[in-house]
Design an enzyme around this catalytic site. Structure first.
Site, PDB file in Angstrom:
ATOM      1  N   ASP A  18       2.114   6.469  -8.797  1.00 46.04           N
ATOM      2  CA  ASP A  18       1.545   6.527  -7.552  1.00 46.04           C
ATOM      3  C   ASP A  18       2.548   7.664  -7.061  1.00 46.04           C
ATOM      4  O   ASP A  18       3.166   8.657  -8.260  1.00 46.04           O
ATOM      5  CB  ASP A  18       1.924   5.250  -6.519  1.00 46.04           C
ATOM      6  CG  ASP A  18       3.436   5.003  -6.633  1.00 46.04           C
ATOM      7  OD1 ASP A  18       4.193   5.903  -7.177  1.00 46.04           O
ATOM      8  OD2 ASP A  18       3.595   4.019  -6.121  1.00 46.04           O
ATOM      9  N   PHE A  19       2.703   8.041  -5.887  1.00 47.40           N
ATOM     10  CA  PHE A  19       3.122   9.410  -5.367  1.00 47.40           C
ATOM     11  C   PHE A  19       4.752   9.457  -6.009  1.00 47.40           C
ATOM     12  O   PHE A  19       5.340  10.640  -5.756  1.00 47.40           O
ATOM     13  CB  PHE A  19       2.792   9.630  -3.927  1.00 47.40           C
ATOM     14  CG  PHE A  19       3.790   8.535  -3.338  1.00 47.40           C
ATOM     15  CD1 PHE A  19       4.963   8.721  -2.703  1.00 47.40           C
ATOM     16  CD2 PHE A  19       2.997   7.386  -2.870  1.00 47.40           C
ATOM     17  CE1 PHE A  19       5.456   7.912  -1.920  1.00 47.40           C
ATOM     18  CE2 PHE A  19       3.696   6.288  -2.113  1.00 47.40           C
ATOM     19  CZ  PHE A  19       5.162   6.553  -1.671  1.00 47.40           C
TER      20      PHE A  19
END
Length: 134
Positions: A18-19
């Site tokens: 994810d980020f």
């Protein structure tokens, strides 16, 4: 009762994260599914052939997942899958994701065997193989 055990090794790619750079929680579902597929292959069964020839196979009825530590891009992880309880038309698989000696994820999948969308007994050879210990 514990039965057959299989270990699947995977590398974490950018698309799995994810980020934050850690593995996205839903990515573990894909890893666990791949490992459940591979434990069937290890006992000489596969989803595609079961479906195409007999319109039967496993579905996940319930899963519990504990996320303990994160994995990151380029980590190499191992997904260990072990048959924990095998009945005529269902089984419970215990799955653990590790990196080195660290346990990252612990999961349990309760799976039902279906034929044409209805609960059915799994093939006897499959049941015997799932029950065997190494």
């Amino acid at each position: 009762m514990e039965g057959v055990r299989h270990v699947l090794t995977l590398r974490i790619y950018y698309e799995d994260t994810d980020f934050s750079g850690f593995v996205y929680h839903a990515s573990y579902l894909r890893f666990l599914e791949r490992a459940r597929t591979e434990i069937l292959r290890a006992i000489d069964f596969d989803h595609r052939r079961l479906w195409e020839e007999k319109r039967e196979g496993f579905v996940v009825r319930r899963m519990t997942i504990d996320y303990l530590k994160p994995a990151q891009m380029d980590d190499v992880i191992a997904v260990t899958t072990q048959a924990e309880d095998v009945k005529a038309a269902s089984l419970v698989l215990r799955q653990v994701v590790t990196r080195g000696g660290d346990m990252l994820v612990a999961a349990t999948a309760q799976c039902a065997y279906l034929r044409a969308g209805r609960p059915a007994r799994m093939p006897e050879r499959m049941r015997r193989e799932m029950l065997r210990t190494e």
